[in-house]
Design an enzyme around this catalytic site. Structure first.
Site, PDB file in Angstrom:
ATOM      1  N   ASP A  46       0.836  -1.195   0.000  1.00 28.93           N
ATOM      2  CA  ASP A  46       0.000   0.000   0.000  1.00 28.93           C
ATOM      3  C   ASP A  46       0.875   1.251   0.000  1.00 28.93           C
ATOM      4  O   ASP A  46       1.848   1.340   0.756  1.00 28.93           O
ATOM      5  CB  ASP A  46      -0.901   0.016   1.232  1.00 28.93           C
ATOM      6  CG  ASP A  46      -1.694   1.323   1.317  1.00 28.93           C
ATOM      7  OD1 ASP A  46      -2.603   1.498   0.493  1.00 28.93           O
ATOM      8  OD2 ASP A  46      -1.377   2.159   2.187  1.00 28.93           O
ATOM      9  N   TYR A  51       2.867  10.311   0.417  1.00 21.59           N
ATOM     10  CA  TYR A  51       4.057   9.859   1.133  1.00 21.59           C
ATOM     11  C   TYR A  51       5.326  10.366   0.444  1.00 21.59           C
ATOM     12  O   TYR A  51       5.871   9.742  -0.458  1.00 21.59           O
ATOM     13  CB  TYR A  51       4.096   8.327   1.220  1.00 21.59           C
ATOM     14  CG  TYR A  51       2.872   7.709   1.869  1.00 21.59           C
ATOM     15  CD1 TYR A  51       2.091   8.421   2.778  1.00 21.59           C
ATOM     16  CD2 TYR A  51       2.501   6.399   1.583  1.00 21.59           C
ATOM     17  CE1 TYR A  51       0.976   7.856   3.370  1.00 21.59           C
ATOM     18  CE2 TYR A  51       1.389   5.822   2.180  1.00 21.59           C
ATOM     19  CZ  TYR A  51       0.625   6.553   3.067  1.00 21.59           C
ATOM     20  OH  TYR A  51      -0.480   5.981   3.644  1.00 21.59           O
ATOM     21  N   LYS A  77      -3.573   5.842  -3.401  1.00 25.08           N
ATOM     22  CA  LYS A  77      -4.648   6.719  -2.928  1.00 25.08           C
ATOM     23  C   LYS A  77      -4.849   7.911  -3.855  1.00 25.08           C
ATOM     24  O   LYS A  77      -3.961   8.251  -4.643  1.00 25.08           O
ATOM     25  CB  LYS A  77      -4.322   7.170  -1.497  1.00 25.08           C
ATOM     26  CG  LYS A  77      -4.060   5.960  -0.584  1.00 25.08           C
ATOM     27  CD  LYS A  77      -3.859   6.315   0.858  1.00 25.08           C
ATOM     28  CE  LYS A  77      -3.547   5.056   1.671  1.00 25.08           C
ATOM     29  NZ  LYS A  77      -2.145   4.618   1.512  1.00 25.08           N
TER      30      LYS A  77
END
Length: 335
Positions: A46, A51, A77
């Site tokens: 994931d 990030y 995401k």
């Protein structure tokens, strides 16, 4: 679809640390950690554009692009678009998570949950990840901790934008599943009350851990179980405090949390139980939980996680935690 049928195991790999969360990690160390996860049999990864402003996706893609694509499950995401222009990573307004990725790339990040931004975000992620498809897409951080009083307005933008796009992509077979990826239970409770669109699962970070689970147990987890919406538990070590670190909720842990962790550790030592084993196995014990995805930045940590999942934990340990009021009386205990 039930995400339990999609995920290849109960232990996945969370890659937030690979975006230089808290510290600058050398590229070689990041790559070695991903390879260690692969070598230990982990096949669910994931990540997110957030990030390190794309850094985690780039690092993950460098390793996984050399692996057979059908052999692993990949989620990322939407909700933030990464631009080519630069900004000061330390000066970003991240709500309660200030300074989280100040060692990441300097690319400007823009919050945008609209339909167009969702499609653009997916295209950009595919390029950074060096892959032709995503299995799961989470709508990221549409919650109070990042947006404060504006969160419901952001949520409405996501409901009419990202949710509908992802629902369509799933129905068309472009992705296999979608849901929300958040650090708060309220957006998930609101989503379960909607008639449509229908998410397949949620990624909930930090809210179903040894240290913080009572709120999730009240309404969210029973409702999710009743609607067959599975939960992937992120942040099972509560930002590191349960794995020997000093962070809780992405900040320095307050004294009362440190004291609680010491009490849990004392009980664990008395019963010969590793704290990581207690943390992972507790999060997985709820019937709504499909998987747990601790993060790591060192190859040795991955080996610890794999061992912790398999470690025998005596029933007397869980009973002792409950009797001392360290876990909720209604929390399901590992069998």
């Amino acid at each position: 679809m039930s995400i339990k049928n999609l995920l290849p195991g109960r232990l996945g790999f969370g890659t937030a640390p690979l975006g230089n969360m808290f510290r600058a990690i050398p590229d070689e160390e990041a790559a070695a950690t991903v390879r260690a996860a692969w070598d230990h049999g982990i096949r669910y990864f994931d990540t997110a554009p957030f990030y390190g402003a794309g850094l985690s996706e780039i690092r993950l893609g460098e390793v996984l692009s050399g692996m057979p694509r059908d052999a692993y499950v990949l989620s990322t995401k939407v909700g933030r678009v990464i631009l080519d222009e630069a900004e000061d990573p330390a000066a970003r307004d991240l709500g309660e998570k200030g300074g989280l990725f100040e060692h990441g790339r300097p690319n400007k990040m823009v919050d945008d949950y609209s339909a167009d931004a969702t499609l653009r975000s997916i295209e950009d992620s595919l390029q950074r990840l060096r892959t032709d498809r995503l299995d799961i897409v989470w709508v990221h951080d549409v919650a109070q901790d990042f947006h404060g009083d504006e969160w419901l307005a952001r949520y409405e933008s996501a409901r009419t934008g990202a949710f509908r796009v992802l629902d369509r992509l799933r129905d068309e077979g472009v992705i296999k599943a979608w849901g929300l990826g958040v650090n708060r239970v309220e957006p998930l409770e609101v989503t379960l009350d909607l008639d449509e669109p229908r998410p397949d699962a949620f990624l909930l970070a930090g809210r179903y851990t040894l240290l913080d689970h009572e709120r999730a147990l009240q309404r969210l987890l029973p409702a999710a179980a009743a609607q067959n919406v599975d939960i992937v538990v992120g942040g099972p070590y509560s930002s590191g405090i349960l794995a020997g670190g000093t962070h809780f909720e992405y900040q320095q842990a307050p004294a009362e949390i440190v004291a609680k962790v010491e009490r849990i550790k004392a009980l664990a030592a008395r019963h010969g139980v590793g704290i990581k084993a207690a943390a992972l196995q507790f999060s997985l014990a709820h019937p709504a939980t499909a998987a747990v995805i601790p993060g790591a930045t060192r190859p040795s940590r991955v080996a610890e996680d794999v061992a912790a999942l398999a470690e025998p934990v005596p029933a007397a340990f869980w009973t002792a935690l409950r009797e001392e009021g360290l876990i909720a009386g209604n929390a399901p205990l590992p069998a």
